[in-house]
Design a protein around this motif. Structure first.
Motif, PDB file in Angstrom:
ATOM      1  N   SER A   1     -15.542   5.203   6.328  1.00  0.00           N
ATOM      2  CA  SER A   1     -15.124   6.581   6.592  1.00  0.00           C
ATOM      3  C   SER A   1     -15.842   7.557   5.665  1.00  0.00           C
ATOM      4  O   SER A   1     -16.158   8.687   6.063  1.00  0.00           O
ATOM      5  N   HIS A   2     -16.092   7.157   4.413  1.00  0.00           N
ATOM      6  CA  HIS A   2     -16.857   8.016   3.501  1.00  0.00           C
ATOM      7  C   HIS A   2     -18.222   8.358   4.106  1.00  0.00           C
ATOM      8  O   HIS A   2     -18.681   9.505   4.033  1.00  0.00           O
ATOM      9  N   LEU A   3     -18.871   7.365   4.682  1.00  0.00           N
ATOM     10  CA  LEU A   3     -20.222   7.572   5.209  1.00  0.00           C
ATOM     11  C   LEU A   3     -20.198   8.381   6.496  1.00  0.00           C
ATOM     12  O   LEU A   3     -21.025   9.282   6.692  1.00  0.00           O
ATOM     13  N   LEU A   4     -19.274   8.070   7.387  1.00  0.00           N
ATOM     14  CA  LEU A   4     -19.206   8.808   8.647  1.00  0.00           C
ATOM     15  C   LEU A   4     -18.918  10.282   8.403  1.00  0.00           C
ATOM     16  O   LEU A   4     -19.485  11.157   9.066  1.00  0.00           O
ATOM     17  N   ARG A   5     -18.064  10.564   7.440  1.00  0.00           N
ATOM     18  CA  ARG A   5     -17.677  11.950   7.176  1.00  0.00           C
ATOM     19  C   ARG A   5     -18.622  12.654   6.208  1.00  0.00           C
ATOM     20  O   ARG A   5     -18.359  13.787   5.804  1.00  0.00           O
ATOM     21  N   ASP A   6     -19.705  11.981   5.835  1.00  0.00           N
ATOM     22  CA  ASP A   6     -20.756  12.587   5.010  1.00  0.00           C
ATOM     23  C   ASP A   6     -20.193  13.168   3.722  1.00  0.00           C
ATOM     24  O   ASP A   6     -20.550  14.269   3.307  1.00  0.00           O
ATOM     25  N   HIS A   7     -19.327  12.417   3.055  1.00  0.00           N
ATOM     26  CA  HIS A   7     -18.737  12.925   1.823  1.00  0.00           C
ATOM     27  C   HIS A   7     -19.782  13.117   0.731  1.00  0.00           C
ATOM     28  O   HIS A   7     -19.647  14.022  -0.102  1.00  0.00           O
ATOM     29  N   HIS A   8     -20.827  12.284   0.700  1.00  0.00           N
ATOM     30  CA  HIS A   8     -21.843  12.456  -0.335  1.00  0.00           C
ATOM     31  C   HIS A   8     -22.615  13.762  -0.133  1.00  0.00           C
ATOM     32  O   HIS A   8     -22.876  14.490  -1.096  1.00  0.00           O
ATOM     33  N   GLY A   9     -22.982  14.061   1.122  1.00  0.00           N
ATOM     34  CA  GLY A   9     -23.695  15.312   1.387  1.00  0.00           C
ATOM     35  C   GLY A   9     -22.815  16.529   1.158  1.00  0.00           C
ATOM     36  O   GLY A   9     -23.255  17.534   0.567  1.00  0.00           O
ATOM     37  N   ARG A  10     -21.582  16.456   1.592  1.00  0.00           N
ATOM     38  CA  ARG A  10     -20.656  17.573   1.387  1.00  0.00           C
ATOM     39  C   ARG A  10     -20.357  17.770  -0.093  1.00  0.00           C
ATOM     40  O   ARG A  10     -20.249  18.904  -0.566  1.00  0.00           O
ATOM     41  N   GLY A  11     -20.230  16.651  -0.836  1.00  0.00           N
ATOM     42  CA  GLY A  11     -19.994  16.764  -2.269  1.00  0.00           C
ATOM     43  C   GLY A  11     -21.156  17.412  -2.994  1.00  0.00           C
ATOM     44  O   GLY A  11     -20.966  18.235  -3.895  1.00  0.00           O
ATOM     45  N   ASP A  12     -22.377  17.053  -2.609  1.00  0.00           N
ATOM     46  CA  ASP A  12     -23.554  17.677  -3.215  1.00  0.00           C
ATOM     47  C   ASP A  12     -23.550  19.187  -2.989  1.00  0.00           C
ATOM     48  O   ASP A  12     -23.863  19.970  -3.897  1.00  0.00           O
ATOM     49  N   ARG A  13     -23.201  19.600  -1.770  1.00  0.00           N
ATOM     50  CA  ARG A  13     -23.183  21.036  -1.467  1.00  0.00           C
ATOM     51  C   ARG A  13     -22.109  21.760  -2.282  1.00  0.00           C
ATOM     52  O   ARG A  13     -22.348  22.863  -2.791  1.00  0.00           O
ATOM     53  N   VAL A  14     -20.946  21.145  -2.413  1.00  0.00           N
ATOM     54  CA  VAL A  14     -19.874  21.780  -3.181  1.00  0.00           C
ATOM     55  C   VAL A  14     -20.285  21.958  -4.640  1.00  0.00           C
ATOM     56  O   VAL A  14     -20.091  23.031  -5.233  1.00  0.00           O
ATOM     57  N   LEU A  15     -20.849  20.920  -5.243  1.00  0.00           N
ATOM     58  CA  LEU A  15     -21.266  21.014  -6.644  1.00  0.00           C
ATOM     59  C   LEU A  15     -22.347  22.070  -6.824  1.00  0.00           C
ATOM     60  O   LEU A  15     -22.342  22.811  -7.819  1.00  0.00           O
ATOM     61  N   ARG A  16     -23.252  22.136  -5.884  1.00  0.00           N
ATOM     62  CA  ARG A  16     -24.327  23.129  -5.977  1.00  0.00           C
ATOM     63  C   ARG A  16     -23.784  24.552  -5.833  1.00  0.00           C
ATOM     64  O   ARG A  16     -24.153  25.453  -6.588  1.00  0.00           O
ATOM     65  N   GLU A  17     -22.886  24.755  -4.873  1.00  0.00           N
ATOM     66  CA  GLU A  17     -22.365  26.093  -4.628  1.00  0.00           C
ATOM     67  C   GLU A  17     -21.422  26.554  -5.738  1.00  0.00           C
ATOM     68  O   GLU A  17     -21.373  27.734  -6.067  1.00  0.00           O
ATOM     69  N   ARG A  18     -20.676  25.611  -6.325  1.00  0.00           N
ATOM     70  CA  ARG A  18     -19.720  25.985  -7.374  1.00  0.00           C
ATOM     71  C   ARG A  18     -20.277  25.766  -8.776  1.00  0.00           C
ATOM     72  O   ARG A  18     -19.562  25.929  -9.758  1.00  0.00           O
ATOM     73  N   GLN A  19     -21.543  25.392  -8.855  1.00  0.00           N
ATOM     74  CA  GLN A  19     -22.236  25.209 -10.129  1.00  0.00           C
ATOM     75  C   GLN A  19     -21.477  24.239 -11.035  1.00  0.00           C
ATOM     76  O   GLN A  19     -21.195  24.511 -12.207  1.00  0.00           O
ATOM     77  N   LEU A  20     -21.163  23.077 -10.482  1.00  0.00           N
ATOM     78  CA  LEU A  20     -20.463  22.028 -11.219  1.00  0.00           C
ATOM     79  C   LEU A  20     -21.376  20.828 -11.385  1.00  0.00           C
ATOM     80  O   LEU A  20     -22.309  20.628 -10.614  1.00  0.00           O
ATOM     81  N   SER A  21     -21.097  20.019 -12.384  1.00  0.00           N
ATOM     82  CA  SER A  21     -21.887  18.809 -12.613  1.00  0.00           C
ATOM     83  C   SER A  21     -21.092  17.880 -13.516  1.00  0.00           C
ATOM     84  O   SER A  21     -20.048  18.241 -14.058  1.00  0.00           O
ATOM     85  N   GLY A  22     -21.620  16.662 -13.675  1.00  0.00           N
ATOM     86  CA  GLY A  22     -21.012  15.724 -14.599  1.00  0.00           C
ATOM     87  C   GLY A  22     -20.113  14.715 -13.917  1.00  0.00           C
ATOM     88  O   GLY A  22     -19.708  14.890 -12.763  1.00  0.00           O
ATOM     89  N   PRO A  23     -19.778  13.630 -14.625  1.00  0.00           N
ATOM     90  CA  PRO A  23     -18.954  12.565 -14.040  1.00  0.00           C
ATOM     91  C   PRO A  23     -17.546  13.030 -13.672  1.00  0.00           C
ATOM     92  O   PRO A  23     -16.944  12.522 -12.739  1.00  0.00           O
ATOM     93  N   GLY A  24     -17.001  14.002 -14.410  1.00  0.00           N
ATOM     94  CA  GLY A  24     -15.670  14.500 -14.079  1.00  0.00           C
ATOM     95  C   GLY A  24     -15.638  15.167 -12.718  1.00  0.00           C
ATOM     96  O   GLY A  24     -14.706  14.965 -11.928  1.00  0.00           O
ATOM     97  N   ALA A  25     -16.663  15.967 -12.428  1.00  0.00           N
ATOM     98  CA  ALA A  25     -16.734  16.625 -11.124  1.00  0.00           C
ATOM     99  C   ALA A  25     -16.904  15.594 -10.011  1.00  0.00           C
ATOM    100  O   ALA A  25     -16.309  15.731  -8.920  1.00  0.00           O
ATOM    101  N   ARG A  26     -17.699  14.553 -10.266  1.00  0.00           N
ATOM    102  CA  ARG A  26     -17.894  13.515  -9.250  1.00  0.00           C
ATOM    103  C   ARG A  26     -16.606  12.738  -9.010  1.00  0.00           C
ATOM    104  O   ARG A  26     -16.294  12.357  -7.881  1.00  0.00           O
ATOM    105  N   LEU A  27     -15.833  12.496 -10.069  1.00  0.00           N
ATOM    106  CA  LEU A  27     -14.555  11.810  -9.890  1.00  0.00           C
ATOM    107  C   LEU A  27     -13.607  12.648  -9.042  1.00  0.00           C
ATOM    108  O   LEU A  27     -12.902  12.121  -8.175  1.00  0.00           O
ATOM    109  N   ARG A  28     -13.588  13.945  -9.260  1.00  0.00           N
ATOM    110  CA  ARG A  28     -12.740  14.821  -8.445  1.00  0.00           C
ATOM    111  C   ARG A  28     -13.160  14.766  -6.976  1.00  0.00           C
ATOM    112  O   ARG A  28     -12.306  14.776  -6.083  1.00  0.00           O
TER     113      ARG A  28
END
Length: 445
Positions: free
Chosen positions: A103-130
């Protein structure tokens, strides 16, 4: 990760009888070796329980990895499996983990997560855990609903209810509603791999490793799954039906133009920015002892004016709602920044976006979008962008609005026209100050 840490989970008395793999495991598997018979039996069990996901489940390539806590996926559709986890996990629960990871792959969570971090200027393992936690909540909220009694949800699986959040939201919505703290302290062990949060792990094979799927192959798998859900929507939960509708809807070139307009509004002079000390300015390095704030960009406010006059068909109104959902994603999932009003000859009330499908579209009379533009510009807070979705059969404002404007015209190539009784009537073209695109057309103006 949907899998639980305990060595076992309580059995579900209502679950169908699972294949017995204990005897094959005892004979063919040595200490520390992956019990592939049990692993593949669990995948078959998952495919029987969720037939609409079968194509995706069998597209995953399992990779034995003792370094993985439970099971995890990368963005190239490899599934990394811990032999110890397979040994201690009941079959029905292992099948649920298969469903969760794919389900993670079908829903493109990795691509969506990358966009969120880029748009909200977040980074680091804590942001990835969230991101991993929010993605897990999106999946677990509807992957194991009332009709899903055959799959066992692990006791430690994170759900919106476990964090006191409302169900039915997307990953982007959940990310704004919780932070790392006491409530999430017991979730630091979650690790679904780069296929969930976009961050590559040392134990992953990477883009050049064996058995990865190409971008075209990944898209083909998603299309087949969406096609199967759309053909028999009654067998899938609401979240999967929503995903299939959006995945099956062909991408529109006009959305790229809208995205450019939104970015332009965000980074334009005097809009979409504020000072923050949460991320000090890089210029602070040149001033020892002085901390300078940086400018934090925020997505723009968008007001969508939907033409609900009698000349607009029900199919076009449905297309407009799909575009509203796309606009919400274009501003980083910030539904609080999107407002919608319907307009025929008069403008309806301005409504904040909750779910696009719940927006009431009233009208059915004549058309005068000037009323809609005027009301949109009077809303507070003032919008940075006004988007008008219309068939074009309307008078237009004489002067350019004080914010950026995008006009989406419903494409009627091959469709039944619903013009007025005057068949010689030709609507005025949108004014030159508007960026005009055709919704559903292969090219844009």
């Amino acid at each position: 990760m949907t899998a639980a840490r305990p060595a076992s989970a309580p059995s579900n008395p209502s679950a169908p009888e699972a294949p017995d793999t204990a005897s094959t495991a005892d004979v063919s598997v040595g200490p520390g070796k992956l019990d592939r018979d049990k692993l593949f039996a669990a995948r078959l069990f998952a495919a029987r329980a969720r037939p609409y996901l079968a194509t995706a489940l069998f597209a995953l390539h399992p990779v034995e990895s003792p370094r993985v806590p439970t099971m995890a996926v990368d963005r190239y559709w490899r599934c990394y499996v811990s032999p110890a986890f397979v040994d201690r996990t009941p079959l029905a629960e292992l099948a649920a983990v298969w469903v969760h990871e794919v389900s993670h792959l079908l829903r493109d969570h990795h691509g969506r997560g990358d966009r969120v971090l880029r748009e909200r200027q977040l980074s680091g393992p804590g942001a990835r855990l969230r991101i991993n936690i929010a993605a897990d909540m999106e999946i677990n909220d509807d992957a194991y609903d009332d009709e899903a009694k055959d799959l066992v949800l692990p006791a430690d699986a994170v759900t919106p209810q476990s964090l006191g959040l409302r169900s039915g939201e997307l990953m982007e919505d959940y990310l704004r509603q919780f932070g790392l703290g006491p409530r999430t302290q017991g979730l630091v062990w979650l690790d679904c791999g780069s296929g969930a949060d976009g961050l590559e792990r040392p134990w992953e094979l990477g883009p050049n490793g064996a058995h990865g799927l190409s971008a075209q192959e990944r898209d083909a798998v998603r299309f087949r799954v969406a096609q199967g859900i759309s053909a028999r929507p009654g067998t899938a939960p609401a979240g999967w039906r929503r995903w299939a509708e959006e995945a099956f809807h062909p991408p529109q070139p006009w959305r790229e133009l809208l995205g450019a307009a939104l970015r332009s509004a965000t980074y334009g002079s005097g809009s979409g920015g504020d000072y923050t000390y949460g991320r000090p300015s890089r210029r602070s390095a040149g001033l020892p002892g002085v901390v300078l704030p940086s400018i934090r960009r925020t997505p723009p406010r968008v007001c969508v004016v939907i033409d609900t006059s009698g000349s607009v068909s029900d199919a076009e109104l449905g297309s407009a709602l799909l575009e509203v959902a796309a606009i919400s994603r274009a501003v980083g999932g910030r539904r609080d920044l999107v407002s919608v009003l319907s307009c025929d000859a008069a403008a309806d009330v301005v409504r904040r976006l909750c779910h696009a499908a719940e927006i009431p579209l009233t009208g059915g009379g004549g058309t005068d979008l000037r009323a809609g533009f005027a009301k949109a510009l009077r809303t507070r807070p003032r919008p940075d962008v006004v988007v008008a979705l219309t068939d074009g059969q309307t008078p237009w404002p004489r002067t350019q609005p004080s914010c950026r404007t995008v006009v989406g015209l419903f494409s009627r190539i091959g469709a039944r026209r619903r013009w007025s009784e005057d068949h010689d009537y030709v609507p005025d073209a949108p004014p030159a100050w508007a960026r005009v695109v055709h919704i559903g057309a292969p090219t844009s103006n």
